[in-house]
Write a protein that holds these residues in place. Structure first.
Motif, PDB file in Angstrom:
ATOM      1  N   GLY A  70     -14.593 -28.914 -14.021  1.00 30.88           N
ATOM      2  CA  GLY A  70     -15.467 -27.760 -13.840  1.00 30.88           C
ATOM      3  C   GLY A  70     -16.779 -28.144 -13.195  1.00 30.88           C
ATOM      4  N   MET A  71     -17.286 -29.314 -13.542  1.00 27.80           N
ATOM      5  CA  MET A  71     -18.489 -29.842 -12.902  1.00 27.80           C
ATOM      6  C   MET A  71     -18.243 -30.035 -11.407  1.00 27.80           C
ATOM      7  SD  MET A  71     -20.280 -33.498 -13.780  1.00 27.80           S
ATOM      8  CE  MET A  71     -21.238 -34.389 -12.565  1.00 27.80           C
ATOM      9  N   LEU A  72     -17.108 -30.649 -11.070  1.00 27.79           N
ATOM     10  CA  LEU A  72     -16.767 -30.820  -9.663  1.00 27.79           C
ATOM     11  C   LEU A  72     -16.578 -29.474  -8.977  1.00 27.79           C
ATOM     12  CD1 LEU A  72     -14.125 -33.725  -9.861  1.00 27.79           C
ATOM     13  CD2 LEU A  72     -16.536 -33.904  -9.196  1.00 27.79           C
ATOM     14  N   ALA A  73     -15.916 -28.537  -9.668  1.00 31.74           N
ATOM     15  CA  ALA A  73     -15.600 -27.249  -9.057  1.00 31.74           C
ATOM     16  C   ALA A  73     -16.850 -26.452  -8.722  1.00 31.74           C
ATOM     17  CB  ALA A  73     -14.683 -26.448  -9.982  1.00 31.74           C
ATOM     18  N   MET A  74     -17.809 -26.393  -9.659  1.00 31.83           N
ATOM     19  CA  MET A  74     -19.004 -25.602  -9.369  1.00 31.83           C
ATOM     20  C   MET A  74     -19.855 -26.265  -8.289  1.00 31.83           C
ATOM     21  SD  MET A  74     -21.371 -25.975 -12.830  1.00 31.83           S
ATOM     22  CE  MET A  74     -20.039 -25.930 -14.045  1.00 31.83           C
ATOM     23  N   THR A  75     -19.900 -27.597  -8.296  1.00 34.23           N
ATOM     24  CA  THR A  75     -20.663 -28.299  -7.265  1.00 34.23           C
ATOM     25  C   THR A  75     -20.016 -28.116  -5.899  1.00 34.23           C
ATOM     26  OG1 THR A  75     -21.267 -29.967  -8.926  1.00 34.23           O
ATOM     27  CG2 THR A  75     -21.677 -30.510  -6.631  1.00 34.23           C
ATOM     28  N   TYR A  76     -18.700 -28.256  -5.853  1.00 30.81           N
ATOM     29  CA  TYR A  76     -17.975 -28.070  -4.597  1.00 30.81           C
ATOM     30  C   TYR A  76     -18.108 -26.627  -4.104  1.00 30.81           C
ATOM     31  CZ  TYR A  76     -14.249 -28.159  -1.141  1.00 30.81           C
ATOM     32  OH  TYR A  76     -13.538 -28.066   0.037  1.00 30.81           O
ATOM     33  N   ALA A  77     -17.977 -25.678  -5.013  1.00 34.50           N
ATOM     34  CA  ALA A  77     -18.036 -24.273  -4.627  1.00 34.50           C
ATOM     35  C   ALA A  77     -19.373 -23.910  -4.011  1.00 34.50           C
ATOM     36  CB  ALA A  77     -17.755 -23.390  -5.840  1.00 34.50           C
ATOM     37  N   ALA A  78     -20.455 -24.450  -4.546  1.00 32.57           N
ATOM     38  CA  ALA A  78     -21.781 -24.147  -4.008  1.00 32.57           C
ATOM     39  C   ALA A  78     -21.917 -24.622  -2.568  1.00 32.57           C
ATOM     40  CB  ALA A  78     -22.863 -24.790  -4.876  1.00 32.57           C
ATOM     41  N   GLN A  79     -21.174 -25.660  -2.214  1.00 25.73           N
ATOM     42  CA  GLN A  79     -21.254 -26.238  -0.877  1.00 25.73           C
ATOM     43  C   GLN A  79     -20.236 -25.647   0.094  1.00 25.73           C
ATOM     44  OE1 GLN A  79     -20.626 -30.397  -1.648  1.00 25.73           O
ATOM     45  NE2 GLN A  79     -22.546 -30.649  -2.779  1.00 25.73           N
ATOM     46  N   HIS A  80     -19.184 -25.002  -0.421  1.00 27.35           N
ATOM     47  CA  HIS A  80     -18.067 -24.566   0.427  1.00 27.35           C
ATOM     48  C   HIS A  80     -17.629 -23.140   0.085  1.00 27.35           C
ATOM     49  CE1 HIS A  80     -17.479 -28.719   1.867  1.00 27.35           C
ATOM     50  NE2 HIS A  80     -17.699 -29.089   0.614  1.00 27.35           N
ATOM     51  N   GLN A  81     -18.553 -22.245  -0.103  1.00 26.47           N
ATOM     52  CA  GLN A  81     -18.194 -20.898  -0.527  1.00 26.47           C
ATOM     53  C   GLN A  81     -17.327 -20.176   0.501  1.00 26.47           C
ATOM     54  OE1 GLN A  81     -21.031 -18.619  -2.935  1.00 26.47           O
ATOM     55  NE2 GLN A  81     -22.572 -20.176  -2.481  1.00 26.47           N
ATOM     56  N   GLU A  82     -17.486 -20.528   1.780  1.00 24.87           N
ATOM     57  CA  GLU A  82     -16.735 -19.835   2.823  1.00 24.87           C
ATOM     58  C   GLU A  82     -15.237 -20.127   2.740  1.00 24.87           C
ATOM     59  OE1 GLU A  82     -17.460 -23.944   4.163  1.00 24.87           O
ATOM     60  OE2 GLU A  82     -18.729 -22.404   3.243  1.00 24.87           O
ATOM     61  N   GLN A  83     -14.852 -21.218   2.077  1.00 25.57           N
ATOM     62  CA  GLN A  83     -13.442 -21.582   1.962  1.00 25.57           C
ATOM     63  C   GLN A  83     -12.758 -20.935   0.763  1.00 25.57           C
ATOM     64  OE1 GLN A  83     -13.510 -25.793   1.591  1.00 25.57           O
ATOM     65  NE2 GLN A  83     -14.299 -26.175   3.655  1.00 25.57           N
ATOM     66  N   LEU A  84     -13.545 -20.459  -0.191  1.00 29.27           N
ATOM     67  CA  LEU A  84     -13.007 -20.057  -1.483  1.00 29.27           C
ATOM     68  C   LEU A  84     -12.947 -18.547  -1.650  1.00 29.27           C
ATOM     69  CD1 LEU A  84     -14.862 -22.686  -3.694  1.00 29.27           C
ATOM     70  CD2 LEU A  84     -12.435 -22.674  -3.109  1.00 29.27           C
ATOM     71  N   ASP A  85     -11.923 -18.094  -2.380  1.00 23.16           N
ATOM     72  CA  ASP A  85     -11.794 -16.686  -2.745  1.00 23.16           C
ATOM     73  C   ASP A  85     -12.324 -16.417  -4.147  1.00 23.16           C
ATOM     74  OD1 ASP A  85     -10.559 -16.017  -0.309  1.00 23.16           O
ATOM     75  OD2 ASP A  85      -8.610 -16.670  -1.077  1.00 23.16           O
ATOM     76  N   GLY A  86     -12.431 -17.458  -4.954  1.00 26.71           N
ATOM     77  CA  GLY A  86     -12.922 -17.298  -6.314  1.00 26.71           C
ATOM     78  C   GLY A  86     -13.012 -18.635  -7.014  1.00 26.71           C
ATOM     79  N   LEU A  87     -13.667 -18.627  -8.170  1.00 27.51           N
ATOM     80  CA  LEU A  87     -13.961 -19.855  -8.912  1.00 27.51           C
ATOM     81  C   LEU A  87     -13.663 -19.638 -10.388  1.00 27.51           C
ATOM     82  CD1 LEU A  87     -15.298 -22.721  -8.885  1.00 27.51           C
ATOM     83  CD2 LEU A  87     -17.494 -21.557  -9.203  1.00 27.51           C
ATOM     84  N   ILE A  88     -13.007 -20.621 -11.010  1.00 31.46           N
ATOM     85  CA  ILE A  88     -12.673 -20.565 -12.430  1.00 31.46           C
ATOM     86  C   ILE A  88     -13.226 -21.815 -13.099  1.00 31.46           C
ATOM     87  CG2 ILE A  88     -10.817 -20.445 -14.135  1.00 31.46           C
ATOM     88  CD1 ILE A  88      -9.084 -19.266 -11.744  1.00 31.46           C
ATOM     89  N   ILE A  89     -14.227 -21.640 -13.952  1.00 34.62           N
ATOM     90  CA  ILE A  89     -14.851 -22.748 -14.660  1.00 34.62           C
ATOM     91  C   ILE A  89     -14.385 -22.705 -16.108  1.00 34.62           C
ATOM     92  CG2 ILE A  89     -17.014 -23.834 -15.351  1.00 34.62           C
ATOM     93  CD1 ILE A  89     -16.491 -23.850 -12.350  1.00 34.62           C
ATOM     94  N   ILE A  90     -13.702 -23.758 -16.528  1.00 37.56           N
ATOM     95  CA  ILE A  90     -13.116 -23.802 -17.869  1.00 37.56           C
ATOM     96  C   ILE A  90     -13.849 -24.863 -18.693  1.00 37.56           C
ATOM     97  CG2 ILE A  90     -11.001 -24.121 -19.206  1.00 37.56           C
ATOM     98  CD1 ILE A  90      -9.474 -23.576 -16.527  1.00 37.56           C
ATOM     99  N   SER A  91     -14.574 -24.406 -19.694  1.00 34.52           N
ATOM    100  CA  SER A  91     -15.215 -25.315 -20.655  1.00 34.52           C
ATOM    101  C   SER A  91     -16.096 -26.356 -19.984  1.00 34.52           C
ATOM    102  CB  SER A  91     -14.154 -25.998 -21.531  1.00 34.52           C
ATOM    103  OG  SER A  91     -13.544 -25.057 -22.375  1.00 34.52           O
TER     104      SER A  91
END
Length: 306
Positions: free
Chosen positions: A113-134
């Protein structure tokens, strides 16, 4: 739908084990496991659960973990190159490129989840959504919470004993291990399912110890000062924050994250610990499916004060 296991060769020459369920599904979901140094296993039920929604689910073992290559962690140059958050973030991007994922959902559990939120902030144009679990957005809140858990679970004498053992680095002390096991059974894996057990400990200890420390209830590694709370507010993606009610991560911080993020929803799995997709899959997967259904129906919105 077909399921397929593939070995991806990275530019650095290492090999990454991946498994995809529901190959060809219209929606793509890439899953990042926790630890650091754990495995894909907590995601094994995602594919079957999401098959009816036509969701292709890919999970993989990160470098150093179980089925993927393990570098020579005794080599200081290798550790300097690969035992970093920056490396594992670059690995996410290379894996998604090799999979051909250009528009997809990203899910991360704990360290993932740490990796996912950090990656998402940098690559929002590639993503349709984000799921952060615990996973919360900073380590200091986590450290404060696990101290509260320890104070609630054990007497002052037991806590003093644990602190002394930790100060001395005597991690294998039998009574200390007994107390840590008690905490794991209460706040990490409450159900202790047989399917999650192995004949040996499969966690990649060099990776886990470098970033975290000896166990989930101490933080002595490189994660200790991590704080993403300011950057988290920049994520515009529809985000599901999924936590449990007997959680190593503080729910108060999760609630604040939901308020801070412009497009987030918080759900809480009852009677569950950190691995709540295993502890209470019926509720966990209901919440996960409803996230995708709400997005498809245009009804996804925040639930303030959840």
């Amino acid at each position: 739908m077909r399921n397929v296991t593939r070995i991806l060769t990275l530019k650095n020459g290492y090999h990454i084990w991946t498994h995809t369920n529901n190959l060809g599904g219209k929606t793509k979901l890439l899953c990042l496991h926790g630890g650091p140094g754990d495995t894909h296993e907590v995601f094994e039920r995602f594919g079957p659960e999401l098959a009816a929604l036509d969701i292709e689910v890919t999970m993989y073992d990160q470098l150093g973990s179980w089925y993927s290559d393990t570098p020579d962690w005794d080599d200081p140059a290798v550790k300097a190159d690969y035992l970093t958050e920056a490396y594992y973030l670059s690995e996410v991007d290379e894996v998604r490129q090799l999979l051909g994922y250009d528009h997809y959902f990203l899910a991360g559990h704990s360290w993932g989840g740490m990796l996912a939120m950090t990656y998402a902030a940098q690559h929002q144009e590639q993503l349709d959504g984000l799921i952060i679990i615990s996973m919360i957005d900073n380590i200091p809140d986590y450290v404060a919470h696990i101290k509260e858990i320890r104070a609630a679970e054990f007497s002052p004498a037991e806590n003093a004993f644990m602190a002394d053992i930790e100060r001395r680095g005597q991690w294998s002390n039998p009574h200390y291990r007994q107390l840590i096991t008690h905490l794991y059974h209460g706040y990490v894996n409450r159900r202790q399912p047989e399917m999650m057990s192995h004949n040996v400990d499969i966690q990649a200890k060099p990776v886990y110890n470098h970033f975290q420390g000896d166990n989930e209830f101490v933080v002595e590694g490189d994660l200790g000062s991590w704080d993403f709370s300011k950057q988290l507010k920049t994520i515009q993606l529809p985000t599901l924050l999924s936590f449990a009610d007997h959680e190593t991560m503080p729910l108060a911080t999760a609630q604040r994250m939901q308020r801070d993020m412009p497009n987030a929803q918080l759900v809480v799995t009852p009677n569950s610990g950190h691995n709540h997709m295993v502890d209470n899959p019926e509720v966990f997967f209901t919440n996960l499916k409803n996230y995708f259904l709400d997005l498809r129906h245009g009804t996804f919105n925040q639930i303030k004060g959840a």
